[in-house]
Design a protein around this motif. Structure first.
Motif, PDB file in Angstrom:
ATOM      1  N   HIS A 298       0.838  -1.202   0.000  1.00 16.20           N
ATOM      2  CA  HIS A 298       0.000   0.000   0.000  1.00 16.20           C
ATOM      3  C   HIS A 298       0.874   1.255   0.000  1.00 16.20           C
TER       4      HIS A 298
ATOM      5  N   CYS B 299      -6.405  -1.817   7.517  1.00 11.00           N
ATOM      6  CA  CYS B 299      -5.222  -1.249   6.858  1.00 11.00           C
ATOM      7  C   CYS B 299      -5.011   0.234   7.186  1.00 11.00           C
TER       8      CYS B 299
ATOM      9  N   CYS C 148      -5.423   2.981   5.647  1.00  7.36           N
ATOM     10  CA  CYS C 148      -5.085   3.951   4.615  1.00  7.36           C
ATOM     11  C   CYS C 148      -6.271   4.901   4.458  1.00  7.36           C
TER      12      CYS C 148
HETATM   13 ZN   LIG Z   1      -3.574   0.257   3.532  1.00  5.89          ZN
END
Ligand SMILES: [Zn+2]
Length: 162
Positions: free
Chosen positions: A122, A147, A149
């Motif tokens: 990522h 995650c 993000c």
């Molecule tokens: Zn991520």
């Protein structure tokens, strides 16, 4: 015009650890709990979307508790840190899902994760522009549980010259 969704900032505002623990101790129903966390969502989502996210969060949270054989509701309450983490992950996951529903076809910029150990694959995508619902190599922020993000939604993205 753009809308930035940074999971960690958003969670700090909407569902900080203290609030989650307080709600759990108050013995509210799961439904009341979900709605309480989502009161501040109207910054980026309308009432119907907030309702959808609240219900999906509740449903998803229950499903994950059920799917984990080592996990029981009682254990969660006894382990506030884990409970908080799970509720926060679930809210983040559902918001990304709502963004994908609502802004599919628009463009977004992949924002860095606030996770302690961000996924290296990522990290390669930080700052890149992608089409929401399409992603980069089929992946976009929020596809993977936990995650962290973020995404900057480019509301006028259709005018971008890519
Ligand atoms: Zn991520």
């Amino acid at each position: 015009v753009s809308i930035k969704f940074y999971p960690s900032k958003f969670i700090a505002k909407v569902a900080p650890a203290k609030k989650i623990e307080k709600v759990v101790r108050a013995n509210l129903t799961m439904k009341q709990t979900a709605f309480k966390f989502l009161e501040a969502f109207d910054d980026i989502l309308d009432v119907q979307a907030v309702t959808r996210v609240a219900l999906k969060t509740l449903k998803g949270y229950r499903a994950r508790v059920k799917a984990d054989p080592e996990l029981e509701a009682g254990d969660l309450v006894d382990d506030p840190a884990q409970l908080v983490q799970r509720v926060q992950n679930e809210i983040t996951f559902q918001i990304h899902d709502e963004i994908k529903d609502r802004y599919a076809g628009e463009f977004g910029v992949w924002l860095p994760s606030s996770a302690e150990e961000p996924r290296p694959e990522h990290q390669l995508n930080y700052g890149k522009t992608y089409q929401i619902g399409v992603g980069i190599d089929g992946v976009e922020p929020g596809d993977e549980y936990g995650c962290q993000c973020g995404v900057e939604i480019l509301v006028d993205g259709s005018s971008l010259d890519l």
